[in-house]
Scaffold this active site. Structure first.
Site, PDB file in Angstrom:
ATOM      1  N   HIS A   5      41.882  36.204  35.840  1.00  0.00           N
ATOM      2  CA  HIS A   5      43.078  36.202  36.695  1.00  0.00           C
ATOM      3  C   HIS A   5      42.652  35.931  38.127  1.00  0.00           C
ATOM      4  O   HIS A   5      41.454  35.821  38.401  1.00  0.00           O
ATOM      5  CB  HIS A   5      43.869  37.504  36.569  1.00  0.00           C
ATOM      6  CG  HIS A   5      43.177  38.740  37.074  1.00  0.00           C
ATOM      7  ND1 HIS A   5      41.991  39.189  36.563  1.00  0.00           N
ATOM      8  CD2 HIS A   5      43.520  39.622  38.048  1.00  0.00           C
ATOM      9  CE1 HIS A   5      41.640  40.300  37.186  1.00  0.00           C
ATOM     10  NE2 HIS A   5      42.541  40.585  38.099  1.00  0.00           N
ATOM     11  N   HIS A  41      42.919  37.621  41.089  1.00  0.00           N
ATOM     12  CA  HIS A  41      42.597  38.593  42.146  1.00  0.00           C
ATOM     13  C   HIS A  41      41.246  38.256  42.771  1.00  0.00           C
ATOM     14  O   HIS A  41      40.315  37.842  42.072  1.00  0.00           O
ATOM     15  CB  HIS A  41      42.589  40.020  41.577  1.00  0.00           C
ATOM     16  CG  HIS A  41      43.962  40.637  41.516  1.00  0.00           C
ATOM     17  ND1 HIS A  41      44.287  41.668  40.669  1.00  0.00           N
ATOM     18  CD2 HIS A  41      45.093  40.351  42.213  1.00  0.00           C
ATOM     19  CE1 HIS A  41      45.562  42.002  40.846  1.00  0.00           C
ATOM     20  NE2 HIS A  41      46.070  41.205  41.772  1.00  0.00           N
ATOM     21  N   ASP A  95      38.672  39.797  43.854  1.00  0.00           N
ATOM     22  CA  ASP A  95      37.397  40.389  43.403  1.00  0.00           C
ATOM     23  C   ASP A  95      36.877  39.715  42.130  1.00  0.00           C
ATOM     24  O   ASP A  95      35.721  39.909  41.753  1.00  0.00           O
ATOM     25  CB  ASP A  95      37.519  41.914  43.230  1.00  0.00           C
ATOM     26  CG  ASP A  95      38.646  42.327  42.304  1.00  0.00           C
ATOM     27  OD1 ASP A  95      39.699  41.669  42.311  1.00  0.00           O
ATOM     28  OD2 ASP A  95      38.471  43.314  41.555  1.00  0.00           O
ATOM     29  N   HIS A  96      37.702  38.903  41.488  1.00  0.00           N
ATOM     30  CA  HIS A  96      37.276  38.142  40.297  1.00  0.00           C
ATOM     31  C   HIS A  96      37.102  36.655  40.597  1.00  0.00           C
ATOM     32  O   HIS A  96      36.255  36.002  40.008  1.00  0.00           O
ATOM     33  CB  HIS A  96      38.316  38.288  39.168  1.00  0.00           C
ATOM     34  CG  HIS A  96      38.433  39.688  38.678  1.00  0.00           C
ATOM     35  ND1 HIS A  96      37.897  40.103  37.493  1.00  0.00           N
ATOM     36  CD2 HIS A  96      38.988  40.780  39.258  1.00  0.00           C
ATOM     37  CE1 HIS A  96      38.127  41.409  37.338  1.00  0.00           C
ATOM     38  NE2 HIS A  96      38.794  41.830  38.399  1.00  0.00           N
TER      39      HIS A  96
END
Ligand code: ZN
Length: 276
Positions: free
Chosen positions: A87, A89, A91-92
């Protein structure tokens, strides 16, 4: 992102970089926080004997980490051939652009805005790289673009932020919707019951060896929070922040903004069913 860190009574598992299953190696990103637990798990996937690897979630924009992922692949005798995102976000996904540049790979994701290259990624698709088979399972709810990746050969599933290795996750209202999230948990439960998946490779926190137990825990937790929210509203707590202060009193205050998004998602769900 999660509200996991503050749940009382949760064991603090040990998260280490390294092999988790025959085909999955974790390279832990150095971004620990209340929201990201020990940091983001960047997953390096490869068929044994193949020299090609797939990376899931390069993680934050941290060049040292991104180079560490590439070096880890090289030490295993592999070359990164493709990047996938669970996904969008940050942090990914924030490091995906630079990672794609460093590796010369395409980035495939559900959200067209996150893709680099021509190919998308959709429900039921099977990604094959060097003999490795990755089945794409749509799991919206945490966000609308959340995907899980089923590794049938390892009886494992990469869940991104849909299921975490510790605690529970958030439904990021308004993009994330609770009804979708519950459907996604049921979809993951069917992977464990019908397809024999027993290992959860989460986006944060330790690997879980009892995938079905983890899904059941998440479904039960969601049902209990929902009942608490419904009761709080019946008792006159009208605004989302009032409901948070009442229902999430056991959760660290630094996580209340995330809890408020989950409460908004729960209120929308209850209203949509005429329950509040
Ligand atoms: Zn997330």
């Amino acid at each position: 992102m999660s509200d996991a860190a503050a749940l009382p009574g949760q064991p603090r598992g040990l998260v280490v970089s390294g092999p988790a299953t025959a085909r999955a190696v974790n390279v832990l990103a150095p971004n620990p926080s209340a929201m990201t637990l020990d940091g983001t798990n960047t997953w390096l996937l490869s068929e044994p004997g193949s020299d090609l690897a797939v990376v899931v979630d390069p993680g934050p924009l941290d060049e040292t980490h991104l180079r560490h992922v590439i070096e880890t692949a090289e030490k295993l005798g592999k070359r990164v051939a493709l990047t996938l995102l669970t996904h969008g976000h940050p942090d990914h996904a924030e490091g995906a652009g630079l990672f794609a540049e460093l590796t010369g790979t395409a980035v495939r994701a559900l959200d067209p805005a996150l893709r680099l290259g021509d190919e998308g990624l959709g429900a039921g698709e099977v990604v094959s790289v060097g003999g490795l088979e990755v089945r794409v399972v749509p799991t919206p709810g945490h966000t609308s673009d959340s995907l899980s990746f089923h590794l049938p050969a390892d009886r494992a599933v990469l869940t991104g932020d849909t299921i975490l290795g510790r605690g529970t996750t958030m439904v990021a209202h308004p993009d994330g919707r609770l009804g979708d999230y519950l459907d996604s948990l049921r979809r993951l439960r069917s992977l464990t019951v019908d397809d024999g998946v027993h290992t959860v490779l989460p986006g944060h926190g330790p690997v879980l060896e009892d995938a079905q137990g983890a899904v059941e825990f998440y479904l039960a937790h969601r049902a209990s929070r929902l009942a608490q929210v419904e009761t709080a509203v019946e008792n006159g707590h009208r605004t989302p922040s009032e409901v948070v202060a009442h229902v999430y009193a056991d959760v660290d205050r630094s996580l209340w903004p995330a809890a408020e998004l989950s409460v908004r998602a729960q209120l929308e769900y209850l209203k949509g069913r005429g329950l509040v």
